[in-house]
Design a protein around this motif. Structure first.
Motif, PDB file in Angstrom:
ATOM      1  N   TYR A  90      29.364  39.878  21.906  1.00  0.00           N
ATOM      2  CA  TYR A  90      28.933  41.268  22.098  1.00  0.00           C
ATOM      3  C   TYR A  90      29.648  41.907  23.289  1.00  0.00           C
ATOM      4  O   TYR A  90      30.085  43.065  23.231  1.00  0.00           O
ATOM      5  CB  TYR A  90      27.419  41.308  22.316  1.00  0.00           C
ATOM      6  CG  TYR A  90      26.847  42.703  22.435  1.00  0.00           C
ATOM      7  CD1 TYR A  90      26.596  43.468  21.298  1.00  0.00           C
ATOM      8  CD2 TYR A  90      26.576  43.250  23.679  1.00  0.00           C
ATOM      9  CE1 TYR A  90      26.086  44.749  21.403  1.00  0.00           C
ATOM     10  CE2 TYR A  90      26.063  44.537  23.794  1.00  0.00           C
ATOM     11  CZ  TYR A  90      25.816  45.281  22.657  1.00  0.00           C
ATOM     12  OH  TYR A  90      25.318  46.545  22.760  1.00  0.00           O
TER      13      TYR A  90
ATOM     14  N   ILE B 233      24.546  45.865   7.537  1.00  0.00           N
ATOM     15  CA  ILE B 233      24.767  46.242   8.936  1.00  0.00           C
ATOM     16  C   ILE B 233      26.273  46.202   9.189  1.00  0.00           C
ATOM     17  O   ILE B 233      26.869  45.129   9.314  1.00  0.00           O
ATOM     18  CB  ILE B 233      24.033  45.282   9.891  1.00  0.00           C
ATOM     19  CG1 ILE B 233      22.532  45.253   9.573  1.00  0.00           C
ATOM     20  CG2 ILE B 233      24.251  45.698  11.339  1.00  0.00           C
ATOM     21  CD1 ILE B 233      21.759  44.251  10.377  1.00  0.00           C
TER      22      ILE B 233
ATOM     23  N   ASP C  16      28.069  48.442  11.561  1.00  0.00           N
ATOM     24  CA  ASP C  16      28.477  48.753  12.925  1.00  0.00           C
ATOM     25  C   ASP C  16      28.562  47.459  13.740  1.00  0.00           C
ATOM     26  O   ASP C  16      27.613  46.682  13.797  1.00  0.00           O
ATOM     27  CB  ASP C  16      27.471  49.701  13.578  1.00  0.00           C
ATOM     28  CG  ASP C  16      27.876  50.072  14.993  1.00  0.00           C
ATOM     29  OD1 ASP C  16      28.748  50.936  15.150  1.00  0.00           O
ATOM     30  OD2 ASP C  16      27.307  49.470  15.936  1.00  0.00           O
TER      31      ASP C  16
ATOM     32  N   ASN D  96      28.677  46.804  16.931  1.00  0.00           N
ATOM     33  CA  ASN D  96      27.742  46.666  18.051  1.00  0.00           C
ATOM     34  C   ASN D  96      26.371  46.213  17.553  1.00  0.00           C
ATOM     35  O   ASN D  96      25.753  45.298  18.113  1.00  0.00           O
ATOM     36  CB  ASN D  96      27.618  47.983  18.810  1.00  0.00           C
ATOM     37  CG  ASN D  96      28.854  48.298  19.636  1.00  0.00           C
ATOM     38  OD1 ASN D  96      29.573  47.392  20.045  1.00  0.00           O
ATOM     39  ND2 ASN D  96      29.116  49.580  19.863  1.00  0.00           N
ATOM     40  N   LYS D  97      25.878  46.859  16.503  1.00  0.00           N
ATOM     41  CA  LYS D  97      24.589  46.464  15.930  1.00  0.00           C
ATOM     42  C   LYS D  97      24.676  45.077  15.323  1.00  0.00           C
ATOM     43  O   LYS D  97      23.737  44.282  15.411  1.00  0.00           O
ATOM     44  CB  LYS D  97      24.150  47.467  14.867  1.00  0.00           C
ATOM     45  CG  LYS D  97      23.838  48.853  15.410  1.00  0.00           C
ATOM     46  CD  LYS D  97      23.391  49.784  14.299  1.00  0.00           C
ATOM     47  CE  LYS D  97      23.063  51.173  14.844  1.00  0.00           C
ATOM     48  NZ  LYS D  97      22.663  52.111  13.752  1.00  0.00           N
TER      49      LYS D  97
ATOM     50  N   THR E  13      22.408  42.113  16.763  1.00  0.00           N
ATOM     51  CA  THR E  13      21.438  41.424  15.917  1.00  0.00           C
ATOM     52  C   THR E  13      21.686  39.921  15.924  1.00  0.00           C
ATOM     53  O   THR E  13      20.745  39.123  15.896  1.00  0.00           O
ATOM     54  CB  THR E  13      21.500  41.955  14.475  1.00  0.00           C
ATOM     55  OG1 THR E  13      21.453  43.381  14.486  1.00  0.00           O
ATOM     56  CG2 THR E  13      20.346  41.422  13.642  1.00  0.00           C
TER      57      THR E  13
END
Length: 537
Positions: A179, A322, A324, A326-327, A331
């Motif tokens: 991340y 999902i 994106d 970043n998401k 997650t």
């Protein structure tokens, strides 16, 4: 022989020990606790690699233009490479000591992480994976060995669960690294994700320098005075230190009346032919049941698909809608946090509730979660061209978290505990080594076939398949594996119908709990982690 050993133990307790010294020494507990933490931190190397590769693979594929098959091999091959390191670590640690072996593991992983971080093509990346895999294999084996040998009896079960805890902490750190560096350029981001893994190994190597050597290794080398110093620092009482020294001397073949600062250790011939014959070539029905129980639990631990969830969680979340990054990676961090929290729960419940209840509830929960994940992904797959299905996305996320949570409270840690408990002492080293081999090979097959399997039967169908395997595992555990919590060696023999669990020649010597404890430590140099790759998960 048993009578002589008891006399030696009694003499060790009575010599030079004043009355009223049985109170536990808190400073010793803290010292052993610190040593166990430092040794177990080597497991972070494996966990970090698992976590970081799950996210880095997305960027590596895009940057190096590699196929899904190459991605599968890149992620899964480490399991096979680690076998080489695990088996080599046994002899290495007997040669140079446990402490230097931990440092060696850190150095090897540092070189591998450095090579991966500076890779310019797929072959160079695979070479780095090979080197890092050897280091991970060393770490898998040496962490539980050192921890078991340095821990006092009163906290050995708790302290030997630390490698599993640190594996999960490493996975979480790998997810966080994904991340953190995902915002950088494509060519730089994944290389920093992999290369930064060299930093923990440097810190670890420097910290380990201040650790004491394992008392068992010191006795194996005849350094009794040094062993006494370490045992006195890591035992609850002086009596326990004397008893542990007497047990280790007996295991090393040093006569009880032979004492001094440095002594000669007699060479002992092993009964390897007898072990292979009794366990593999012509086992009795009772021994065959023990072997199948151990191999079965290792096989089902990995074939139920945990590596597909952990290694490929970003891919699974992508399939769940999902997109994106970043998401997606955020997650994925939730997966690592969930695993870490629930493995901590397992460390305090394992001896309280027993093996079978946790194993059956864990596997049953995984079946439900895998079915939910398969259903959610199947629904989403049928709506690709239409509107989003928020409830299905939520179901997928909840199911993935459920899979890792249920795995961590039971099937993950219990596999290693159970398989190390049930073998007769003289068969335990080979039996556990076979279990580790089945575990790593199955893990490699699962992780190197997931993407191809998903293309063949859909990603939802893959998790339905894992749910079916987990269902078979539940039936196997329910019908074949008895409860072993709190049983002595003799009681374990009665449970499986093996009269000579101690492996004595006459088969009639009584096995004391202390001697059993000593033998548990004795087998650890021949097997990883067993308690490895806590256990990998």
């Amino acid at each position: 022989m048993a009578e002589q050993h008891r006399d030696a133990r009694n003499m060790a307790v009575s010599e030079g020990l004043p009355e009223g010294v049985a109170a536990k020494k808190k400073t010793n507990v803290r010292f052993a606790f610190a040593c166990a933490i430092l040794a177990s931190m080597t497991s972070i190397l494996l966990g970090y690699d698992i976590g970081v590769m799950s996210g880095a693979a997305l960027f590596i594929k895009e940057d190096l233009k590699i196929s899904d098959v190459e991605v599968e091999i890149l992620l899964g091959i480490l399991n096979l490479y680690s076998l080489i390191g695990s088996f080599a670590a046994g002899r290495t640690s007997d040669w140079i000591g446990r402490r230097l072996t931990i440092i060696l593991a850190a150095v090897i992983f540092f070189v591998g992480a450095f090579m991966m971080g500076f890779s310019v093509n797929y072959p160079m990346l695979m070479a780095g994976r090979f080197v890092a895999g050897i280091g991970v294999g060393y770490a898998l084996m040496i962490a539980p060995v050192y921890t078991a040998e340095v821990s006092p009896a009163s906290s050995r079960g708790f302290l030997t669960s630390f490698p599993e805890v640190f594996i999960n902490i490493g996975i979480l750190l790998g997810y966080v690294s994904n991340y953190a560096f995902s915002h950088l350029s494509l060519k730089l981001g994944w290389r920093l994700m992999l290369g930064i893994g060299a930093a923990p190994s440097v810190v670890l190597a420097l910290m380990v320098i201040g650790m004491p050597e394992s008392p068992r290794w010191l006795v194996m080398k005849g350094r009794l005075a040094d062993a006494r110093v370490v045992l006195d620092k890591t035992s609850d009482t002086p009596e326990e230190a004397a008893l542990r020294l007497a047990d280790i001397k007996a295991a090393a073949g040093i006569p009880a009346d032979l004492d001094g600062d440095v002594v000669a250790v007699p060479k002992r011939t092993g009964g390897e032919e007898r072990v292979w014959k009794e366990l593999i070539l012509s086992p009795t029905p009772a021994v065959r049941r023990v072997l199948l129980s151990a191999l079965g639990i290792h096989f089902f631990q990995q074939s139920s698909g945990i590596d597909s969830v952990v290694l490929y969680s970003p891919r699974v979340f992508q399939s769940a809608g999902i997109t994106d990054k970043n998401k997606l990676l955020g997650t994925t961090c939730a997966v690592g946090a969930t695993k870490t929290v629930f493995i901590l729960v397992a460390t305090v419940t394992l001896d309280r509730f027993g093996r079978r209840p946790l194993l059956l509830s864990s596997t049953g929960g995984m079946v439900v979660s895998l079915v939910g994940l398969g259903a959610g992904l199947t629904v989403i797959g049928h709506h690709r061209g239409g509107t989003a299905v928020p409830w299905a996305v939520g179901l997928c996320i909840a199911s993935i978290l459920g899979v890792v949570a249920f795995f961590s409270i039971g099937l993950g840690p219990i596999t290693w505990v159970y398989s190390s408990e049930i073998f007769p002492l003289h068969l335990r080293a080979l039996g556990c080594a076979l279990g580790v081999g089945v575990n790593r090979v199955t893990s490699g097959v699962i992780s190197m076939t997931f993407l191809s399997l998903s293309k063949g039967i859909t990603i939802g169908g893959s998790f339905f398949l894992y749910a079916g395997i987990a269902s078979l595992a539940w039936v196997f555990f329910f019908t074949y594996l008895p409860e072993t919590r709190g049983r002595t060696l003799e009681q374990m023999g009665e449970l499986f119908g093996i009269p000579n669990m101690a492996g004595d020649d006459d088969g009639h010597q009584q096995q004391s709990p202390e001697k059993e404890e000593k033998s548990n430590v004795e087998m650890s140099t021949s097997t990883a982690a067993a308690n490895s790759s806590q256990q990998q998960q």
